[in-house]
Design an enzyme around this catalytic site. Structure first.
Site, PDB file in Angstrom:
ATOM      1  CG  HIS A 262      -2.078   0.897   1.118  1.00 37.40           C
ATOM      2  ND1 HIS A 262      -2.030   2.246   1.334  1.00 37.40           N
ATOM      3  CD2 HIS A 262      -3.356   0.618   0.753  1.00 37.40           C
ATOM      4  CE1 HIS A 262      -3.227   2.773   1.120  1.00 37.40           C
ATOM      5  NE2 HIS A 262      -4.053   1.809   0.764  1.00 37.40           N
ATOM      6  CG  ASP A 319      -8.279  -4.402  -2.973  1.00 41.46           C
ATOM      7  OD1 ASP A 319      -7.531  -3.428  -3.123  1.00 41.46           O
ATOM      8  OD2 ASP A 319      -9.515  -4.346  -3.091  1.00 41.46           O
TER       9      ASP A 319
HETATM   10  C1  SDX Z   1      -6.261  -0.076  -2.930  1.00 37.04           C
HETATM   11  O1  SDX Z   1      -4.447   4.376  -1.986  1.00 37.04           O
HETATM   12  C2  SDX Z   1      -5.453   3.805  -1.411  1.00 37.04           C
HETATM   13  O2  SDX Z   1      -5.901   4.181  -0.378  1.00 37.04           O
HETATM   14  C3  SDX Z   1      -6.059   2.624  -2.186  1.00 37.04           C
HETATM   15  C4  SDX Z   1      -7.070   1.785  -1.428  1.00 37.04           C
HETATM   16  C5  SDX Z   1      -8.363   2.517  -1.206  1.00 37.04           C
HETATM   17  O3  SDX Z   1      -9.106   2.140  -0.293  1.00 37.04           O
HETATM   18  O4  SDX Z   1      -8.690   3.409  -2.047  1.00 37.04           O
HETATM   19  O5  SDX Z   1      -6.525   1.383  -0.173  1.00 37.04           O
HETATM   20  C6  SDX Z   1      -7.423   0.533  -2.230  1.00 37.04           C
HETATM   21  O6  SDX Z   1      -6.017   0.233  -4.069  1.00 37.04           O
HETATM   22  C7  SDX Z   1      -5.352  -1.006  -2.170  1.00 37.04           C
HETATM   23  C8  SDX Z   1      -4.121  -1.473  -3.012  1.00 37.04           C
HETATM   24  C9  SDX Z   1      -4.584  -2.527  -3.986  1.00 37.04           C
HETATM   25  N1  SDX Z   1      -3.487  -2.888  -4.917  1.00 37.04           N
HETATM   26  C10 SDX Z   1      -2.811  -4.029  -4.791  1.00 37.04           C
HETATM   27  O7  SDX Z   1      -2.981  -4.846  -3.896  1.00 37.04           O
HETATM   28  C11 SDX Z   1      -1.819  -4.270  -5.924  1.00 37.04           C
HETATM   29  C12 SDX Z   1      -0.515  -4.829  -5.364  1.00 37.04           C
HETATM   30  N2  SDX Z   1       0.165  -3.775  -4.632  1.00 37.04           N
HETATM   31  C13 SDX Z   1       1.203  -3.041  -5.295  1.00 37.04           C
HETATM   32  O8  SDX Z   1       1.021  -2.850  -6.652  1.00 37.04           O
HETATM   33  C14 SDX Z   1       1.652  -1.809  -4.519  1.00 37.04           C
HETATM   34  O9  SDX Z   1       1.827  -2.203  -3.221  1.00 37.04           O
HETATM   35  C15 SDX Z   1       0.802  -0.548  -4.570  1.00 37.04           C
HETATM   36  C16 SDX Z   1       0.534  -0.119  -5.950  1.00 37.04           C
HETATM   37  C17 SDX Z   1      -0.473  -0.764  -3.843  1.00 37.04           C
HETATM   38  C18 SDX Z   1       1.598   0.562  -3.853  1.00 37.04           C
HETATM   39  O10 SDX Z   1       2.759   0.659  -4.534  1.00 37.04           O
HETATM   40  P1  SDX Z   1       3.785   1.887  -4.383  1.00 37.04           P
HETATM   41  O11 SDX Z   1       3.565   2.628  -3.115  1.00 37.04           O
HETATM   42  O12 SDX Z   1       3.772   2.675  -5.644  1.00 37.04           O
HETATM   43  O13 SDX Z   1       5.127   1.111  -4.220  1.00 37.04           O
HETATM   44  P2  SDX Z   1       5.897   0.346  -5.383  1.00 37.04           P
HETATM   45  O14 SDX Z   1       4.941  -0.292  -6.371  1.00 37.04           O
HETATM   46  O15 SDX Z   1       6.918   1.292  -5.917  1.00 37.04           O
HETATM   47  O16 SDX Z   1       6.579  -0.842  -4.556  1.00 37.04           O
HETATM   48  C19 SDX Z   1       7.735  -0.599  -3.746  1.00 37.04           C
HETATM   49  C20 SDX Z   1       8.510  -1.917  -3.755  1.00 37.04           C
HETATM   50  C21 SDX Z   1       8.777  -2.449  -5.155  1.00 37.04           C
HETATM   51  O17 SDX Z   1       9.929  -3.231  -5.085  1.00 37.04           O
HETATM   52  P3  SDX Z   1      11.301  -2.628  -5.736  1.00 37.04           P
HETATM   53  O18 SDX Z   1      10.978  -2.341  -7.211  1.00 37.04           O
HETATM   54  O19 SDX Z   1      11.585  -1.357  -4.951  1.00 37.04           O
HETATM   55  O20 SDX Z   1      12.311  -3.731  -5.559  1.00 37.04           O
HETATM   56  O21 SDX Z   1       7.695  -2.930  -3.110  1.00 37.04           O
HETATM   57  C22 SDX Z   1       7.414  -3.963  -4.049  1.00 37.04           C
HETATM   58  C23 SDX Z   1       7.614  -3.371  -5.421  1.00 37.04           C
HETATM   59  O22 SDX Z   1       7.929  -4.386  -6.353  1.00 37.04           O
HETATM   60  N3  SDX Z   1       6.011  -4.345  -3.880  1.00 37.04           N
HETATM   61  C24 SDX Z   1       5.550  -5.593  -3.961  1.00 37.04           C
HETATM   62  C25 SDX Z   1       4.163  -5.494  -3.748  1.00 37.04           C
HETATM   63  N4  SDX Z   1       3.836  -4.215  -3.571  1.00 37.04           N
HETATM   64  C26 SDX Z   1       4.981  -3.514  -3.655  1.00 37.04           C
HETATM   65  N5  SDX Z   1       6.188  -6.774  -4.184  1.00 37.04           N
HETATM   66  C27 SDX Z   1       5.379  -7.879  -4.195  1.00 37.04           C
HETATM   67  N6  SDX Z   1       4.034  -7.862  -4.020  1.00 37.04           N
HETATM   68  C28 SDX Z   1       3.397  -6.697  -3.798  1.00 37.04           C
HETATM   69  N7  SDX Z   1       2.089  -6.679  -3.627  1.00 37.04           N
END
Ligand code: SDX
Length: 382
Positions: A262, A319
């Site tokens: 998140h 989620d």
């Molecule tokens: C919702 O914002 C809100 O409030 C949203 C929400 C709401 O109520 O409106 O809470 C609802 O959208 C919840 C989130 C749902 N999405 C997911 O579950 C999708 C999976 N999650 C990721 O895509 C990610 O965690 C995000 C998009 C939610 C947040 O990503 P950020 O803050 O942009 O961080 P990032 O993608 O840059 O990740 C940082 C690191 C990365 O690794 P590196 O490239 O630095 O090595 O963490 C890793 C990412 O690869 N990472 C994950 C991961 N989430 C982040 N690795 C594995 N699995 C994951 N789920």
């Protein structure tokens, strides 16, 4: 002297406005709607009462709630042309695309879509919130080749939604679970879809245009599409004993596990904790498929927390556990994001109404890094 330019990718860490609607404490894993803990609202409130709280900024007394409920019930019915859109598009389109199109058509039924009057906009918000639930249920019906059902005003919002979707009045436990799902998805500060809504309405586009922008933004798997993606992963794992290997391989292949991580929560999402408690309540009285999904989700959760929790701040979000719970309510994965959108309409509308009190057009900058003053050559010279 060249100006110091700092790019904030994804506006990470950037504050866009002051708000009294929702506090998300990402470090402590706490969530408040208008100052009330999400745990108290999930345990004791109702989606209708939460809508009143978010729109008016206070909990209603019994007369205020009765009047509000009456208004919501009066607005449940959707126009015939909206039903025609749902019938025309549902077969081959993704459910959230149909919702976006059908919701957009609601403005055609409003002789004055844009208003500067806050009370008029709250009336519009009530229309959008309650009609979107009817639209979501209608899409689910048409997708299954069934006819659209009219609302049953003897039922509250959540029970009526399940009735319009399944054709059966839910038992008390299912009604409560649906209400908790609606409450937990109602609002979450300046998330991507709420921000999209605010950007649209900051141009003084009407509230219908704003929520249509919100639905569009919600669709992606990084946001509202994650619950369907997470349950599809669980279905792909199939046998609970495959869970650990699957997660191991996915992470090794740099795949993101949907339902985890998140932008704000760097600890357990409090909503996920509440949803997890409902898994225990439904376990055993669900079918074999759902019970297997529950076991897979719990084993995946354990492994992800060990691997990426404390070390990387990647924890379950709202989620992750939603899928098995929605399926227990006979909501199919293809409809999850549409149910999410239906609930989040109140959050989108509440933020627009608050933002318009001190509106400022959103217009960020880009750092231009291309070439300029190029010579324009005629086409036969290129
Ligand atoms: C919702 O914002 C809100 O409030 C949203 C929400 C709401 O109520 O409106 O809470 C609802 O959208 C919840 C989130 C749902 N999405 C997911 O579950 C999708 C999976 N999650 C990721 O895509 C990610 O965690 C995000 C998009 C939610 C947040 O990503 P950020 O803050 O942009 O961080 P990032 O993608 O840059 O990740 C940082 C690191 C990365 O690794 P590196 O490239 O630095 O090595 O963490 C890793 C990412 O690869 N990472 C994950 C991961 N989430 C982040 N690795 C594995 N699995 C994951 N789920």
């Amino acid at each position: 002297m060249a100006e110091e330019i700092e790019i904030k990718e994804g506006l990470q860490g950037v504050y866009i406005a002051k708000s009294e609607i929702c506090k998300v404490d990402g470090q402590e894993g706490k969530l408040y709607y208008r100052g009330y803990k999400i745990e108290d609202l999930a345990n004791y409130s109702s989606y209708e009462e939460v809508c009143y709280l978010l729109l008016y900024g206070k909990l209603p007394n019994s007369k205020e709630l009765a009047d509000f409920n009456k208004k919501m019930k009066e607005e449940r019915v959707i126009p015939e042309n909206t039903k025609d859109i749902i019938r025309k598009f549902s077969k081959d389109s993704q459910t959230l695309d149909v919702l976006r199109t059908a919701m957009s058509s609601l403005s055609a039924d409003d002789s004055k879509p844009y208003s500067e009057d806050e009370n008029e906009n709250i009336e519009k918000a009530i229309k959008i919130i309650t009609k979107t639930a009817t639209i979501a249920a209608a899409i689910g019906r048409i997708k299954e080749g069934k006819e659209i059902l009219e609302p049953d005003n003897s039922l509250n919002h959540s029970a009526n939604f399940l009735y319009m979707l399944t054709g059966e009045k839910p038992d008390k436990d299912s009604e409560k679970l649906m209400d908790v799902m609606f409450i937990l998805h109602a609002e979450h500060s300046s998330n991507a879809s709420t921000f999209a809504t605010l950007v649209a309405c900051s141009t003084l586009a009407d509230i219908y245009a704003g929520v249509t922008a919100g639905v569009a933004a919600l669709k992606g798997p990084l946001h509202g599409g994650a619950d369907e993606a997470a349950v599809k992963m669980m279905m792909e794992i199939g046998n609970p004993d495959n869970t650990e290997n699957y997660i191991e391989e996915a992470l090794a292949g740099k795949k993101k596990i949907m339902g985890f991580g998140h932008r704000v929560y760097k600890t357990y999402d409090p909503r996920a904790r509440i949803l997890k408690s409902y898994l225990d309540k439904i376990k055993g009285n669900s079918n074999e498929e759902i019970n297997a999904l529950i076991e897979i989700s719990l084993r995946a959760e354990k492994m992800m927390i060990e691997k990426l929790g404390k070390s990387h701040g990647i924890w379950p979000n709202v989620d992750f556990f939603s899928g098995p719970l929605y399926m227990h309510l006979n909501i199919k994965p293809e409809l999850f994001d549409t149910v999410f959108a239906s609930s989040r309409t109140v959050g989108w509308c509440s933020h627009v109404i608050e933002y318009w009190r001190n509106n400022k057009l959103f217009r960020p900058l880009e750092e231009f890094i291309g070439k300029i003053d190029l010579e324009y050559l005629p086409i036969d010279k290129r």
